[in-house]
Design a protein around this motif. Structure first.
Motif, mmCIF file in Angstrom:
data_model
loop_
_atom_site.group_PDB
_atom_site.id
_atom_site.type_symbol
_atom_site.label_atom_id
_atom_site.label_comp_id
_atom_site.label_asym_id
_atom_site.label_seq_id
_atom_site.Cartn_x
_atom_site.Cartn_y
_atom_site.Cartn_z
ATOM 1 N N GLY A 142 -13.223 -3.368 3.136
ATOM 2 C CA GLY A 142 -11.980 -4.133 3.144
ATOM 3 C C GLY A 142 -10.934 -3.539 2.220
ATOM 4 O O GLY A 142 -9.745 -3.509 2.552
ATOM 5 N N ALA A 143 -11.378 -3.043 1.053
ATOM 6 C CA ALA A 143 -10.444 -2.416 0.121
ATOM 7 C C ALA A 143 -9.853 -1.135 0.707
ATOM 8 O O ALA A 143 -8.656 -0.870 0.571
ATOM 9 N N MET A 144 -10.687 -0.332 1.391
ATOM 10 C CA MET A 144 -10.191 0.903 1.989
ATOM 11 C C MET A 144 -9.189 0.609 3.105
ATOM 12 O O MET A 144 -8.172 1.297 3.251
ATOM 13 N N ARG A 145 -9.464 -0.415 3.896
ATOM 14 C CA ARG A 145 -8.506 -0.803 4.940
ATOM 15 C C ARG A 145 -7.189 -1.263 4.315
ATOM 16 O O ARG A 145 -6.103 -0.912 4.794
ATOM 17 N N ALA A 146 -7.292 -2.061 3.255
ATOM 18 C CA ALA A 146 -6.080 -2.562 2.603
ATOM 19 C C ALA A 146 -5.265 -1.422 2.002
ATOM 20 O O ALA A 146 -4.037 -1.386 2.134
ATOM 21 N N ILE A 147 -5.930 -0.469 1.354
ATOM 22 C CA ILE A 147 -5.223 0.643 0.717
ATOM 23 C C ILE A 147 -4.548 1.517 1.772
ATOM 24 O O ILE A 147 -3.393 1.938 1.608
ATOM 25 N N ALA A 148 -5.270 1.822 2.861
ATOM 26 C CA ALA A 148 -4.679 2.634 3.923
ATOM 27 C C ALA A 148 -3.435 1.953 4.497
ATOM 28 O O ALA A 148 -2.404 2.596 4.745
ATOM 29 N N GLN A 149 -3.519 0.662 4.679
ATOM 30 C CA GLN A 149 -2.398 -0.096 5.230
ATOM 31 C C GLN A 149 -1.227 -0.130 4.261
ATOM 32 O O GLN A 149 -0.068 0.088 4.644
ATOM 33 N N MET A 150 -1.504 -0.366 2.986
ATOM 34 C CA MET A 150 -0.438 -0.484 1.999
ATOM 35 C C MET A 150 0.252 0.844 1.739
ATOM 36 O O MET A 150 1.482 0.907 1.616
ATOM 37 N N VAL A 151 -0.530 1.935 1.671
ATOM 38 C CA VAL A 151 0.070 3.255 1.461
ATOM 39 C C VAL A 151 0.954 3.632 2.646
ATOM 40 O O VAL A 151 2.053 4.184 2.482
ATOM 41 N N SER A 152 0.497 3.329 3.862
ATOM 42 C CA SER A 152 1.258 3.680 5.058
ATOM 43 C C SER A 152 2.605 2.968 5.091
ATOM 44 O O SER A 152 3.606 3.553 5.536
ATOM 45 N N VAL A 211 3.633 -6.452 5.310
ATOM 46 C CA VAL A 211 2.378 -5.703 5.220
ATOM 47 C C VAL A 211 1.933 -5.580 3.770
ATOM 48 O O VAL A 211 0.749 -5.756 3.448
ATOM 49 N N GLU A 212 2.859 -5.259 2.879
ATOM 50 C CA GLU A 212 2.502 -5.100 1.471
ATOM 51 C C GLU A 212 1.964 -6.397 0.878
ATOM 52 O O GLU A 212 1.116 -6.369 -0.017
ATOM 53 N N SER A 213 2.444 -7.525 1.383
ATOM 54 C CA SER A 213 1.974 -8.818 0.887
ATOM 55 C C SER A 213 0.732 -9.311 1.613
ATOM 56 O O SER A 213 0.244 -10.416 1.330
ATOM 57 N N ASN A 214 0.230 -8.512 2.565
ATOM 58 C CA ASN A 214 -0.942 -8.896 3.367
ATOM 59 C C ASN A 214 -0.724 -10.239 4.066
ATOM 60 O O ASN A 214 -1.589 -11.106 4.080
ATOM 61 N N ARG A 215 0.457 -10.391 4.646
ATOM 62 C CA ARG A 215 0.789 -11.623 5.340
ATOM 63 C C ARG A 215 0.621 -11.440 6.840
ATOM 64 O O ARG A 215 0.718 -10.332 7.371
ATOM 65 N N THR A 216 0.369 -12.557 7.531
ATOM 66 C CA THR A 216 0.297 -12.542 8.983
ATOM 67 C C THR A 216 1.604 -11.990 9.557
ATOM 68 O O THR A 216 2.688 -12.338 9.064
ATOM 69 N N PRO A 217 1.564 -11.145 10.587
ATOM 70 C CA PRO A 217 0.405 -10.735 11.398
ATOM 71 C C PRO A 217 -0.316 -9.483 10.895
ATOM 72 O O PRO A 217 -1.039 -8.861 11.662
ATOM 73 N N PHE A 218 -0.100 -9.126 9.628
ATOM 74 C CA PHE A 218 -0.693 -7.897 9.090
ATOM 75 C C PHE A 218 -1.753 -8.186 8.029
ATOM 76 O O PHE A 218 -1.962 -7.375 7.131
ATOM 77 N N ASP A 219 -2.415 -9.318 8.116
ATOM 78 C CA ASP A 219 -3.397 -9.691 7.097
ATOM 79 C C ASP A 219 -4.810 -9.280 7.507
ATOM 80 O O ASP A 219 -5.768 -10.018 7.283
ATOM 81 N N VAL A 220 -4.927 -8.096 8.088
ATOM 82 C CA VAL A 220 -6.243 -7.600 8.530
ATOM 83 C C VAL A 220 -7.233 -7.466 7.366
ATOM 84 O O VAL A 220 -8.398 -7.849 7.494
ATOM 85 N N PRO A 221 -6.834 -6.939 6.195
ATOM 86 C CA PRO A 221 -7.833 -6.737 5.130
ATOM 87 C C PRO A 221 -8.469 -8.026 4.624
ATOM 88 O O PRO A 221 -9.570 -7.988 4.096
#
Length: 373
Positions: A142-152, A211-221
């Motif tokens: 989950g951390a790796m998914r979150a980091i990949a998403q946030m960096v992108s 996405v940076e806030s991990n909010r819907t619809p981007f709260d995959v992590p």
């Protein structure tokens, strides 16, 4: 008094005011979000604890305080403990450079925008610490998914800030707000969102902020409907509440920066309304953006990881570069009508081209239904 006493008193006063205001907003938004989502979904939100359910945040806080703090036996206890603290600290620091009103910037520094992104980028480190320190495969993935998403999405987030910095010629949030003062004909404000490049950059910035806030619809992590919660799987009690607090503080910071960069900061939308205190306008704009965050959460379904990454690299990034070029064209055309039209044409052409090249319409074969005899 000695200078050091005055400096320390000023610092403590700023920090106390900042925490007091945003902790209050956090408590309000936590209950208002649930009530607004409830109304959108034709159901009641919190309505039992206190009048109209307004004491629900107090009940949630007490519950988190008295819950058992469970730490895995083989976890790195120091890293596991420091991760939520680092996450919350970085979110609070980013709130310190935003101008909330006329002469109301807690820590006014020349490179405020640079400081905002430099401090905010340590969020990825906190997420990695949470996943690694938990000694759990689900947490680590989950951390790796979150980091990949946030960096992108940090790339388009920063690139959409560059046009504003280029046009103003400063990295100071106060200078950016001052550059958006004044009105055309006393009605239309000089906000950057009223330009084609500013409107496009604002939308890209807002989506990246989701996405940076991990909010819907981007709260995959940290999908709420799943058994695991990404990098927060092994957290409970007040540590989990600290992650929750940091997420909302990050949302406040991103929204506040969007108001500063594109929506005129604390300036009034119409000249005749300038008698209203400046901080009232800032928090009204901030509240409007927070409402859109909640609205999006109650409307859109969660996207897949591959869709999120494709959207970042194939659409968001080219459009962010387009905004930079369009802002330069607008500036060198004298910031008049000709520059406005050229900027609009450039953004429209690139958007149309990308939408045609990245069309996701797929031709599916006719579905055949088979029933058991």
């Amino acid at each position: 008094m000695p200078d050091w006493v005055t400096t320390m008193a000023s610092i403590l006063l700023n920090i106390s005011a900042l925490l007091g205001v945003f902790l209050t907003i956090f408590a309000l938004i936590s209950v208002l979000e649930r009530k607004i989502l409830g109304r959108m979904q034709n159901r009641y939100g919190p309505n039992r604890v206190g009048p109209f359910g307004l004491f629900q945040p107090v009940a949630d806080g007490i519950k988190m305080l008295i819950k058992e703090d469970v730490v895995p036996a083989r976890a790195d206890k120091v890293v596991h403990f420091l991760a939520p603290i680092l996450m919350a600290a970085t979110a609070i620091l980013t709130l310190g450079v935003i101008p909330y009103g006329r002469n109301m910037t807690p820590f006014a520094i020349d490179g405020g925008i640079l400081f905002f992104f430099a401090v905010g980028s340590t969020t990825e480190l906190a997420v990695f610490m949470a996943g690694w320190g938990s000694n759990n495969k689900f947490s680590m993935l989950g951390a790796m998914r979150a980091i990949a998403q946030m960096v992108s999405y940090e790339l388009p987030l920063i690139l959409t800030t560059l046009p504003v910095v280029m046009v103003v010629g400063a990295l100071s949030p106060d200078a950016i707000v001052s550059a958006q003062g004044g009105y055309w004909f006393g009605i239309l404000p000089h906000w950057f969102v009223t330009t084609p490049w500013g409107a496009a950059a604002f939308i890209l910035f807002f989506v990246s902020g989701l996405v940076e806030s991990n909010r819907t619809p981007f709260d995959v992590p940290e999908g709420e409907s799943e058994i695991v919660a990404g990098h927060m799987t092994e957290y409970s009690g007040f540590k989990y509440a600290t992650f929750f607090l940091a997420e909302y503080f990050g949302m406040f910071a991103i929204s506040g920066l969007a108001v500063t960069l594109f929506l005129g900061g604390w300036h009034a939308p119409i000249a005749v309304l300038e008698f209203i205190p400046s901080y009232v306008w800032f928090f009204l704009k901030l509240s409007a953006l927070l409402f859109v965050y909640i609205w999006v959460r109650g409307t859109l379904p969660r996207t897949r990881v591959d869709q999120i990454m494709n959207f970042a690299w194939k659409f968001m990034l080219p459009m962010a570069f387009t905004c930079i070029i369009a802002a330069a064209v607008w500036h060198y055309q004298g910031r008049g009508l000709a520059g406005w039209l050229w900027s609009l044409a450039m953004i429209a052409i690139i958007y149309h081209t990308l939408s045609r090249l990245l069309g996701t319409k797929k031709k599916f074969a006719p579905r055949t239904y088979r029933f058991a005899e």
